[in-house]
Enzyme design. Structure first.
Site, PDB file in Angstrom:
ATOM      1  N   CYS A  35      78.698  27.240  23.462  1.00 35.76           N
ATOM      2  CA  CYS A  35      77.897  26.078  23.870  1.00 35.76           C
ATOM      3  C   CYS A  35      76.779  25.744  22.892  1.00 35.76           C
ATOM      4  CB  CYS A  35      77.328  26.305  25.263  1.00 35.76           C
ATOM      5  SG  CYS A  35      78.611  26.428  26.521  1.00 35.76           S
ATOM      6  N   CYS A 105      64.626  27.149  22.873  1.00 38.87           N
ATOM      7  CA  CYS A 105      64.777  28.189  21.850  1.00 38.87           C
ATOM      8  C   CYS A 105      63.798  29.335  22.088  1.00 38.87           C
ATOM      9  CB  CYS A 105      64.574  27.591  20.460  1.00 38.87           C
ATOM     10  SG  CYS A 105      65.841  26.374  20.029  1.00 38.87           S
TER      11      CYS A 105
END
Length: 187
Positions: A35, A105
């Site tokens: 993904c 992130c």
């Protein structure tokens, strides 16, 4: 184009502590290569539970590399208990901030760190509390609720930016919207 700080650019262009760490006795993995973003964090921890060294391997964007690099710098020398208190906001702050679209992130770094600590301590993380909403990134309804409340997230796009949920196959976008609406309804 993203508006990256000089610190993000520096950690992306000259990442610290990249690669497999020989002698690592704790490893945490998160994300999904299928993904888009994945992180493997390696720690070398001494008998007093102090992180003596850390490294990473990541598959992802500039923010993923920079966040992973920053995380390794932040945690070196900390005890596991100290490191367990590191939040994704700490990682972002260390980098002088991340674009809102890239906050996932830093979340990925925090997740890998928690998994590495559990790995070192021999604690098996069987499942997260709540129901899985996003299978691509293993995000639960409770994680979405917590992120919405703590960070004022208002849209599905906000949730995707922050947690990456919905950023893979997209099949969970309707469910994310339902969770958002339930939080708004409870006000």
């Amino acid at each position: 184009m993203w508006d990256y700080t000089d610190q993000v650019k520096d950690h992306f262009l000259k990442p610290r502590n990249v690669g497999e760490l020989k002698g690592a006795n704790a490893i945490g993995e998160t994300g999904s290569l299928n993904c888009g973003d994945a992180l493997r964090l390696y720690l070398k921890v001494n008998k007093n539970e102090r992180i003596m060294d850390a490294s990473f391997m990541t598959f992802g964007c500039a923010s993923a590399v920079a966040s992973s690099s920053a995380l390794t710098e932040i945690i070196k020398g900390m005890t596991l208990d100290e490191a367990a208190k590191i939040t994704n906001d700490d990682i972002s702050d260390y980098l002088g901030g991340l674009p809102k679209e890239k906050m996932h992130c830093s979340v990925m770094g925090q997740s890998a760190l928690k998994k590495a600590i559990a790995n070192f301590r021999g604690v098996q993380i069987l499942s997260k509390p709540g129901q899985i909403v996003c299978e691509c990134f293993d995000v639960t309804d409770l994680e979405i609720i917590d992120a919405v409340k703590a960070n004022g997230l208002e849209t599905t796009e906000d949730v995707t930016n922050y947690l990456k949920a919905g950023g893979g196959c997209g099949q969970c976008l309707d469910r994310i919207e339902e969770v958002l609406e339930s939080v708004k309804a409870k006000g």
